[in-house]
Scaffold this motif. Structure first.
Motif, PDB file in Angstrom:
ATOM      1  N   MET A 240       0.265  -1.543   0.052  1.00  0.00           N
ATOM      2  CA  MET A 240      -0.366  -0.012   0.036  1.00  0.00           C
ATOM      3  C   MET A 240       0.819   1.260   0.357  1.00  0.00           C
ATOM      4  O   MET A 240       0.318   2.542  -0.549  1.00  0.00           O
ATOM      5  CB  MET A 240      -0.979   0.573   0.992  1.00  0.00           C
ATOM      6  CG  MET A 240      -2.023  -1.096   0.984  1.00  0.00           C
ATOM      7  SD  MET A 240      -2.735  -1.193  -0.489  1.00  0.00           S
ATOM      8  CE  MET A 240      -4.315  -2.570  -0.040  1.00  0.00           C
ATOM      9  N   THR A 241       2.333   0.971   0.960  1.00  0.00           N
ATOM     10  CA  THR A 241       3.177   2.431   0.577  1.00  0.00           C
ATOM     11  C   THR A 241       3.476   2.660  -0.811  1.00  0.00           C
ATOM     12  O   THR A 241       3.326   3.876  -1.216  1.00  0.00           O
ATOM     13  CB  THR A 241       4.563   2.704   2.228  1.00  0.00           C
ATOM     14  OG1 THR A 241       3.383   1.854   3.137  1.00  0.00           O
ATOM     15  CG2 THR A 241       4.667   3.621   2.216  1.00  0.00           C
ATOM     16  N   GLU A 242       3.840   1.579  -1.198  1.00  0.00           N
ATOM     17  CA  GLU A 242       4.548   1.755  -2.655  1.00  0.00           C
ATOM     18  C   GLU A 242       3.483   2.430  -3.591  1.00  0.00           C
ATOM     19  O   GLU A 242       3.953   3.168  -3.926  1.00  0.00           O
ATOM     20  CB  GLU A 242       5.087   0.181  -3.157  1.00  0.00           C
ATOM     21  CG  GLU A 242       5.891   0.767  -4.076  1.00  0.00           C
ATOM     22  CD  GLU A 242       6.261  -0.963  -4.916  1.00  0.00           C
ATOM     23  OE1 GLU A 242       6.834  -0.617  -5.971  1.00  0.00           O
ATOM     24  OE2 GLU A 242       5.962  -2.008  -4.082  1.00  0.00           O
ATOM     25  N   LEU A 243       2.269   2.179  -3.411  1.00  0.00           N
ATOM     26  CA  LEU A 243       1.268   2.277  -4.220  1.00  0.00           C
ATOM     27  C   LEU A 243       0.934   3.900  -4.231  1.00  0.00           C
ATOM     28  O   LEU A 243       0.809   4.725  -4.874  1.00  0.00           O
ATOM     29  CB  LEU A 243      -0.147   1.644  -3.715  1.00  0.00           C
ATOM     30  CG  LEU A 243       0.036   0.167  -4.855  1.00  0.00           C
ATOM     31  CD1 LEU A 243      -1.846  -0.670  -4.002  1.00  0.00           C
ATOM     32  CD2 LEU A 243      -0.330  -0.033  -6.177  1.00  0.00           C
ATOM     33  N   ASP A 244       1.338   3.933  -2.796  1.00  0.00           N
ATOM     34  CA  ASP A 244       0.704   5.462  -2.136  1.00  0.00           C
ATOM     35  C   ASP A 244       1.675   7.030  -2.836  1.00  0.00           C
ATOM     36  O   ASP A 244       1.528   7.690  -3.419  1.00  0.00           O
ATOM     37  CB  ASP A 244       1.303   5.398  -1.053  1.00  0.00           C
ATOM     38  CG  ASP A 244       1.124   7.136  -0.225  1.00  0.00           C
ATOM     39  OD1 ASP A 244       0.358   7.912  -0.858  1.00  0.00           O
ATOM     40  OD2 ASP A 244       0.538   6.993   0.752  1.00  0.00           O
ATOM     41  N   PHE A 245       2.896   6.166  -2.675  1.00  0.00           N
ATOM     42  CA  PHE A 245       3.865   7.163  -3.377  1.00  0.00           C
ATOM     43  C   PHE A 245       3.990   7.141  -5.150  1.00  0.00           C
ATOM     44  O   PHE A 245       4.584   8.607  -5.711  1.00  0.00           O
ATOM     45  CB  PHE A 245       4.973   6.583  -2.588  1.00  0.00           C
ATOM     46  CG  PHE A 245       5.964   7.052  -1.460  1.00  0.00           C
ATOM     47  CD1 PHE A 245       6.779   8.033  -1.313  1.00  0.00           C
ATOM     48  CD2 PHE A 245       5.246   6.188  -0.781  1.00  0.00           C
ATOM     49  CE1 PHE A 245       6.860   8.426   0.059  1.00  0.00           C
ATOM     50  CE2 PHE A 245       5.472   6.755   1.105  1.00  0.00           C
ATOM     51  CZ  PHE A 245       6.034   7.913   1.397  1.00  0.00           C
ATOM     52  N   THR A 246       3.715   6.135  -5.588  1.00  0.00           N
ATOM     53  CA  THR A 246       4.082   6.125  -6.973  1.00  0.00           C
ATOM     54  C   THR A 246       2.620   6.906  -7.513  1.00  0.00           C
ATOM     55  O   THR A 246       3.004   7.756  -8.560  1.00  0.00           O
ATOM     56  CB  THR A 246       3.132   4.279  -7.051  1.00  0.00           C
ATOM     57  OG1 THR A 246       4.683   3.958  -6.974  1.00  0.00           O
ATOM     58  CG2 THR A 246       3.747   4.763  -8.795  1.00  0.00           C
ATOM     59  N   TRP A 247       1.780   6.455  -6.956  1.00  0.00           N
ATOM     60  CA  TRP A 247      -0.017   7.171  -7.157  1.00  0.00           C
ATOM     61  C   TRP A 247       0.713   9.265  -6.906  1.00  0.00           C
ATOM     62  O   TRP A 247       0.612   9.254  -8.293  1.00  0.00           O
ATOM     63  CB  TRP A 247      -1.143   7.308  -6.346  1.00  0.00           C
ATOM     64  CG  TRP A 247      -2.317   7.863  -6.938  1.00  0.00           C
ATOM     65  CD1 TRP A 247      -2.484   8.816  -6.222  1.00  0.00           C
ATOM     66  CD2 TRP A 247      -3.157   7.874  -7.818  1.00  0.00           C
ATOM     67  NE1 TRP A 247      -4.043   9.488  -6.963  1.00  0.00           N
ATOM     68  CE2 TRP A 247      -3.816   9.442  -7.825  1.00  0.00           C
ATOM     69  CE3 TRP A 247      -2.782   6.805  -9.047  1.00  0.00           C
ATOM     70  CZ2 TRP A 247      -4.900   8.757  -9.534  1.00  0.00           C
ATOM     71  CZ3 TRP A 247      -4.257   6.335  -9.852  1.00  0.00           C
ATOM     72  CH2 TRP A 247      -4.534   8.226  -9.898  1.00  0.00           C
ATOM     73  N   LYS A 248       1.636   9.041  -5.697  1.00  0.00           N
ATOM     74  CA  LYS A 248       1.191  10.218  -5.416  1.00  0.00           C
ATOM     75  C   LYS A 248       2.474  11.547  -6.658  1.00  0.00           C
ATOM     76  O   LYS A 248       2.849  12.118  -7.220  1.00  0.00           O
ATOM     77  CB  LYS A 248       2.232  10.912  -4.215  1.00  0.00           C
ATOM     78  CG  LYS A 248       1.286  11.025  -3.055  1.00  0.00           C
ATOM     79  CD  LYS A 248       2.087  11.021  -1.988  1.00  0.00           C
ATOM     80  CE  LYS A 248       0.942   9.847  -0.524  1.00  0.00           C
ATOM     81  NZ  LYS A 248       2.504  10.656   1.041  1.00  0.00           N
ATOM     82  N   LYS A 249       3.547  10.731  -7.721  1.00  0.00           N
ATOM     83  CA  LYS A 249       4.277  10.566  -7.742  1.00  0.00           C
ATOM     84  C   LYS A 249       3.637  11.232  -9.719  1.00  0.00           C
ATOM     85  O   LYS A 249       3.884  12.100  -9.906  1.00  0.00           O
ATOM     86  CB  LYS A 249       5.411  10.221  -8.134  1.00  0.00           C
ATOM     87  CG  LYS A 249       6.367  10.871  -9.427  1.00  0.00           C
ATOM     88  CD  LYS A 249       7.648   9.166  -9.185  1.00  0.00           C
ATOM     89  CE  LYS A 249       9.048   9.534 -10.030  1.00  0.00           C
ATOM     90  NZ  LYS A 249      10.101   8.912 -10.103  1.00  0.00           N
ATOM     91  N   ARG A 250       2.947   9.648 -10.241  1.00  0.00           N
ATOM     92  CA  ARG A 250       1.803   9.837 -10.952  1.00  0.00           C
ATOM     93  C   ARG A 250       1.895  10.794 -11.030  1.00  0.00           C
ATOM     94  O   ARG A 250       0.552  11.964 -11.393  1.00  0.00           O
ATOM     95  CB  ARG A 250       1.057   8.756 -11.427  1.00  0.00           C
ATOM     96  CG  ARG A 250       0.323   8.497 -12.343  1.00  0.00           C
ATOM     97  CD  ARG A 250      -0.217   7.003 -12.340  1.00  0.00           C
ATOM     98  NE  ARG A 250      -1.097   7.187 -14.007  1.00  0.00           N
ATOM     99  CZ  ARG A 250      -2.331   7.289 -13.420  1.00  0.00           C
ATOM    100  NH1 ARG A 250      -2.775   7.565 -12.189  1.00  0.00           N
ATOM    101  NH2 ARG A 250      -3.301   7.066 -14.683  1.00  0.00           N
ATOM    102  N   GLU A 251       0.438  11.419 -10.328  1.00  0.00           N
ATOM    103  CA  GLU A 251      -0.004  12.520 -10.330  1.00  0.00           C
ATOM    104  C   GLU A 251      -0.144  14.044 -10.052  1.00  0.00           C
ATOM    105  O   GLU A 251      -0.370  15.259 -11.313  1.00  0.00           O
ATOM    106  CB  GLU A 251      -0.868  12.562  -8.414  1.00  0.00           C
ATOM    107  CG  GLU A 251      -2.349  13.077  -8.430  1.00  0.00           C
ATOM    108  CD  GLU A 251      -2.977  12.839  -7.613  1.00  0.00           C
ATOM    109  OE1 GLU A 251      -2.491  13.318  -6.000  1.00  0.00           O
ATOM    110  OE2 GLU A 251      -4.531  12.515  -7.077  1.00  0.00           O
TER     111      GLU A 251
END
Length: 325
Positions: A240-251
């Motif tokens: 979940m943390t990996e998805l979190d950080f990845t999503w923020k970067k993509r966003e």
């Protein structure tokens, strides 16, 4: 974990599975923490200066249809005469009072149905008092504490009214080092802020994201920081943390791109507006200007349009510029 808690946790998992992956898991580690009544109670006590010790007092709240508080709202629980809606965010959202209003109304619908309340009876119906709280830990600067109001979203054209409803939500900055009193009062807030801070620090130092998360989890376990939680749900926290950080970067990249596109389109429209003063702009020229995507070239074209004496003068200057490029 008692039977009721297990059932609530299972319901959360089912609801989570119904949602489209990415955006819904941005703050899922916090959501995972709030699945535990003892953690929910810990935060409640810290915020309210209370000293409840029995996690069985806490009842996790979910909605049977529409918005699920366990997904849309990172944490929702009922204690005594209060229904508490807690949400974690890494991006400031000025619409939280409106969202919380929707959450509460959906909750009331379920509460009325579950308790078979007669809305047309003669006796006044006493409903749970809502508490709305946002825990912010984004990287953009926000104050330690702020209060957001639904009335800030009222259309000013409607004028002021004493009959207007008001919804307030409290926003606490839970980044590491902020609101020390809250961190010291809540092992959950303190542990969560330490974990996120460790991941960020390692990642900022150039450590690969997966490795940074593993380092943070290991150090929290070794330092007895939410130790049982990180041991029990290590794989989920990592994912979940990996998805979190990845999503923020993509966003962030998407927003930068949208901002750049907006600037380009704005300059194109400005050029055409200036030229229209001299008459109808030929479609061929409109197309040529509209196809240009270089902001620097468009800036030059904008200056040329402002200095041109006519559309033909602008076209001549444009040809001269193209020869020099």
């Amino acid at each position: 974990m008692n039977k009721r808690t297990k059932e609530a946790t299972n319901e959360m998992t089912k609801e989570k599975g119904r949602k489209d992956g990415n955006r819904e898991v941005v703050s899922d580690v916090f959501s995972m923490l709030m699945q535990y009544p003892e953690y929910a109670l810990d935060i409640y006590n810290a915020l309210n200066g209370s000293h409840y010790e029995d996690p069985r007092l806490v009842e996790i709240v979910t909605l049977k249809n529409g918005i699920s508080l366990t997904v849309r709202n990172d944490g929702s629980f009922f204690i005594g005469g209060f229904v508490n809606f807690y949400e974690h965010q890494s991006t400031h959202n000025p619409n939280m009072p409106l969202r919380f209003t929707i959450y509460y109304l959906e909750y009331l619908k379920q509460w009325i149905n579950d308790n078979r309340i007669d809305l047309y009876g003669k006796k006044r119906i006493m409903i749970p008092t809502p508490h709305f709280v946002v825990f912010y830990n984004g990287v953009n600067g926000r104050p330690d504490f702020e209060v957001m109001r639904l009335s800030a979203s009222f259309d000013p054209m409607g004028g002021e009214s004493e009959d207007s409803i008001e919804v307030k939500c409290k926003v606490y900055n839970v980044n590491y080092g902020r609101n020390a009193w809250l961190s010291e009062s809540s092992i959950v807030i303190k542990g969560y802020s330490i974990f996120v801070n460790k991941v960020r620090n390692y990642h900022d130092e150039g450590v690969e994201l997966k490795e940074a998360i593993d380092h943070a989890i290991n150090e929290c376990i070794e330092g007895n920081i939410l130790r049982e939680f990180f041991i029990e749900r290590r794989d989920e926290v990592r994912r979940m943390t990996e998805l979190d950080f990845t999503w923020k970067k993509r966003e962030g990249l998407i927003r930068e791109e949208e901002f750049a596109d907006g600037k380009v389109q704005g300059k194109i429209e400005a050029i055409l507006v200036i030229l229209s003063v001299y008459g109808e702009v030929p479609q061929e020229l409109k197309n040529e200007i509209g196809l240009e995507k270089d902001p620097e070239v468009l800036t030059k074209m904008l200056k040329m349009a402002a200095q041109a004496k006519s559309i033909e003068d602008f076209r001549a200057k444009l040809e001269e510029m193209k020869c020099c490029l």
